[in-house]
Design a protein around this motif. Structure first.
Motif, mmCIF file in Angstrom:
data_model
loop_
_atom_site.group_PDB
_atom_site.id
_atom_site.type_symbol
_atom_site.label_atom_id
_atom_site.label_comp_id
_atom_site.label_asym_id
_atom_site.label_seq_id
_atom_site.Cartn_x
_atom_site.Cartn_y
_atom_site.Cartn_z
ATOM 1 N N THR A 164 65.373 44.353 63.698
ATOM 2 C CA THR A 164 66.674 44.996 63.525
ATOM 3 C C THR A 164 67.088 44.854 62.061
ATOM 4 O O THR A 164 66.453 44.131 61.282
ATOM 5 C CB THR A 164 67.731 44.338 64.411
ATOM 6 N N SER A 165 68.170 45.532 61.704
ATOM 7 C CA SER A 165 68.631 45.478 60.321
ATOM 8 C C SER A 165 68.946 44.044 59.908
ATOM 9 O O SER A 165 68.561 43.598 58.819
ATOM 10 C CB SER A 165 69.875 46.349 60.150
ATOM 11 N N GLN A 166 69.620 43.293 60.797
ATOM 12 C CA GLN A 166 69.991 41.908 60.472
ATOM 13 C C GLN A 166 68.764 41.022 60.324
ATOM 14 O O GLN A 166 68.689 40.175 59.428
ATOM 15 C CB GLN A 166 70.925 41.355 61.570
ATOM 16 N N GLU A 167 67.780 41.235 61.209
ATOM 17 C CA GLU A 167 66.551 40.424 61.131
ATOM 18 C C GLU A 167 65.795 40.708 59.837
ATOM 19 O O GLU A 167 65.306 39.779 59.178
ATOM 20 C CB GLU A 167 65.651 40.716 62.337
ATOM 21 N N LEU A 168 65.710 41.955 59.461
ATOM 22 C CA LEU A 168 64.963 42.318 58.251
ATOM 23 C C LEU A 168 65.671 41.849 56.992
ATOM 24 O O LEU A 168 65.021 41.532 55.994
ATOM 25 C CB LEU A 168 64.741 43.830 58.206
ATOM 26 N N GLY A 193 58.957 53.077 50.531
ATOM 27 C CA GLY A 193 58.964 53.795 49.269
ATOM 28 C C GLY A 193 58.196 55.115 49.353
ATOM 29 O O GLY A 193 57.507 55.397 50.333
ATOM 30 N N THR A 194 58.326 55.918 48.296
ATOM 31 C CA THR A 194 57.585 57.187 48.217
ATOM 32 C C THR A 194 56.083 56.906 48.241
ATOM 33 O O THR A 194 55.597 56.032 47.520
ATOM 34 C CB THR A 194 57.945 57.923 46.909
ATOM 35 N N GLY A 195 55.362 57.623 49.118
ATOM 36 C CA GLY A 195 53.916 57.431 49.217
ATOM 37 C C GLY A 195 53.505 56.288 50.115
ATOM 38 O O GLY A 195 52.334 55.902 50.133
ATOM 39 N N SER A 196 54.449 55.781 50.892
ATOM 40 C CA SER A 196 54.102 54.667 51.792
ATOM 41 C C SER A 196 53.546 55.161 53.127
ATOM 42 O O SER A 196 53.288 54.369 54.025
ATOM 43 C CB SER A 196 55.338 53.779 52.031
ATOM 44 N N GLU A 201 66.018 44.529 49.424
ATOM 45 C CA GLU A 201 66.247 45.148 48.121
ATOM 46 C C GLU A 201 66.827 46.561 48.269
ATOM 47 O O GLU A 201 67.753 46.942 47.544
ATOM 48 C CB GLU A 201 64.920 45.229 47.354
ATOM 49 N N VAL A 202 66.285 47.327 49.233
ATOM 50 C CA VAL A 202 66.792 48.688 49.454
ATOM 51 C C VAL A 202 68.236 48.616 49.939
ATOM 52 O O VAL A 202 69.099 49.382 49.485
ATOM 53 C CB VAL A 202 65.907 49.434 50.484
#
Length: 577
Positions: free
Chosen positions: A551-555, A368-371, A564-565
């Motif tokens: 990876t994308s699948q793991e996350l 997110g913004t500010g992370s 959520e994103v």
């Protein structure tokens, strides 16, 4: 002028010494002229001796011509010395700024640095030139004129001994009162310049929101405040002239009274009285010159303090002896890294970051913004130093590297893309100034910039205006990526650098990276999941902490933030072409 700034005189020391020397010769001639005038009046005119008048008249002409010559030479020497001094000061400030880390630069505003290199240096240049000419002239003139007066009439000479300290004390008092106001004026100049710079850079936003009136009011407010400060300072300095005039006319009246009495009693000649009056005027005029230079010095003193602040600012990142000059590979390790912009004890932007990236990997960073995504990658080329822990590149702590060698192997395309005034060729060659036209065009093809560049009437010779305002945001991003690729780096960092291009172009750029620079470590910060979905590893940041790696699948299975994103963009149609 303090000692630190005077070091910048350097090769102009000769002119700085010769200027006062020729001033001395000029003053010697001017001081001798009244004595010759007295002789012409008391001997030549009084006795009707025409040959004597002609002889002394010729000597007067020669003295006047010599005084003129010495004055011209002194003025030229002072001008050269002052202009050279200003040139060296600009050089020293600019080079000092180049040594600054981002943390050092944060201490000064952009407009503040610009003011220091323009207005402040001009103030110092003027004060230095006038000091060489007038400040050197005044004491010599006062001493010699007083000595000549002492020879003619000791009583009048004693009068000057009383007047000069009184007048000098008054001038110093006025200077001390005015100085704080001049200091404040130049601080406000920074704000004024910042307002102008901001307005010009954001002119499109100002016009699109029809905020010209607001910007004009804001500018007028600052400008009026600067006017008030300057008026107050100059109002105090304005006392110089009336004080001088009062003292000067008082002295002249006393001189006439004393001289008239001496002439009446036959202890003084008319020519000697004329000479004394001329010497009095020379002394008074010299003191007036001092007041003029005092004003310039007061203004320059405020500028001197501001420039000294830049020159004494210690660069946070000092070069190390025996620094490592070769980066072996693009491997990156973050080992228990904490970072705070305020340094030790400040609020942490990054907390206990542990991360290992292999050479050639493609790493995505999302959050997110500010992370603190940008903060994380800025530690790799050592734009900032870690507060705790270490960052290693090629197995070596970045603090052990020669900065130039490290940054030469790390290409960054920053969040705020910057192009410079010049042709597209010249802009891309920031990555490698010796690159051929073919190499420039090749990296532009990789960055998907070649197509739109060739559509310009002048192709790669198209001139980019200041700030790159004649190309679109997406075009600017692609040119900046091409520039970074031309460096042939071991590490390539893209800080949200494809946000202004469509997803198809983004995919083509990423495919070019995979195929053309497989050995380069690629770190991509993105807001779009599609930009990093095929990365070898994706790092999820939240409030300065790594909350997920995989990876994308793991996350999608293990990390709620990433899921959520992903769902908001993919299921919500955020990535539809």
């Amino acid at each position: 002028m303090n000692k630190l700034l005077l070091k910048s005189v350097r090769e102009y020391k000769k002119q700085s010494i010769l200027a006062p020397f020729f001033v001395l010769l000029e003053v010697l001639m001017e001081v001798m002229i009244p004595m010759e005038m007295a002789k012409i009046i008391d001997i030549g005119i009084a006795k009707g001796n025409l040959p004597y008048i002609i002889q002394r008249g010729l000597i007067l002409v020669v003295m006047a011509m010599l005084a003129l010559y010495f004055g011209v030479v002194a003025g030229r020497m002072a001008a050269v010395a002052a202009a050279g001094y200003a040139k060296n000061l600009r050089h020293d400030i600019f080079y000092r700024v180049q040594e600054f880390s981002f943390k050092n630069i944060d201490h000064f505003s952009t407009s503040g640095l610009v003011t220091r290199m323009t207005t402040d240096i001009t103030n110092i240049q003027m004060a230095y030139m006038m000091s060489l000419r007038l400040l050197a002239r005044a004491p010599i003139m006062v001493v010699l004129s007083w000595f000549m007066t002492l020879v003619i009439n000791p009583k009048i000479a004693l009068l000057f001994l009383v007047v000069i300290p009184v007048l000098g004390g008054a001038l110093i008092f006025i200077a001390k009162k005015a100085h704080p106001h001049f200091v404040k004026v130049f601080d406000e100049y920074d704000i004024l310049n910042n307002s102008v710079q901001e307005n010009v850079n954001a002119s499109r936003v100002v016009k699109s929101f029809v905020r010209e009136g607001h910007e004009i009011d804001k500018f007028h407010g600052i400008s009026k405040y600067v006017y008030k400060l300057f008026t107050k300072a100059e109002g105090i300095v304005a006392w110089n002239s009336p004080v001088m005039q009062f003292v000067m006319y008082t002295v002249i009246l006393l001189l006439v009274a004393i001289s008239g009495k001496s002439i009446a009693f036959g202890t003084m000649e008319t020519g000697e009285m004329t000479s004394v009056l001329v010497y009095a005027m020379q002394i008074m005029m010299s003191l007036m010159m001092v007041t003029f230079v005092f004003v310039l010095i007061m203004i320059a003193e405020a500028s001197t303090d501001r420039i000294t602040g830049v020159l004494t600012e210690e660069p946070e990142m000092q070069p190390k002896e025996n620094a490592v000059k070769e980066v072996l590979d693009g491997g990156i390790v973050f080992d228990h890294v904490d970072f705070s912009y305020a340094g030790e004890g400040g609020t942490l932007s990054l907390k206990n970051v542990n991360l290992s990236i292999k050479p050639g990997q493609t790493i995505g960073i999302i959050g997110g913004t500010g992370s603190s995504k940008s903060t994380l990658v800025q530690l790799i080329p050592r734009l900032y130093d870690v507060t705790k822990g270490s960052v290693k590149v090629g197995g070596i702590d970045v603090r052990e590297y020669d900065l130039e060698s490290l940054r030469d192997q790390v290409s960054m395309v920053l969040q705020k893309n910057v192009l410079f005034t010049g042709s597209i060729y010249e802009n891309i060659r920031w990555g490698d100034e010796n690159a051929t036209d073919e190499e420039v065009e090749r990296v532009c093809r990789l960055a998907q910039a070649d197509g739109f560049v060739k559509e310009f009437p002048n192709g790669y010779n198209t001139m980019i205006v200041q700030g790159g305002n004649n190309v679109s945001g997406g075009q600017k991003q692609r040119l900046c990526i091409a520039r970074a690729l031309l460096k042939k780096p071991k590490i390539l960092i893209l800080d949200d650098s494809t946000s202004a291009v469509d997803t198809k172009t983004d995919a083509l750029i990423r495919r070019a990276f995979r195929e053309e620079i497989p050995d380069t470590t690629k770190i991509i910060i993105a807001q779009r999941v599609s930009s990093i979905e095929d990365a070898d590893q994706i790092i999820v940041l939240d409030e300065g902490e790594i909350v997920g790696i995989g990876t994308s699948q793991e996350l999608l299975r293990t990390n709620e933030i990433y899921r959520e994103v992903y769902e908001s963009q993919v299921k919500g149609g955020g990535d539809d072409e």
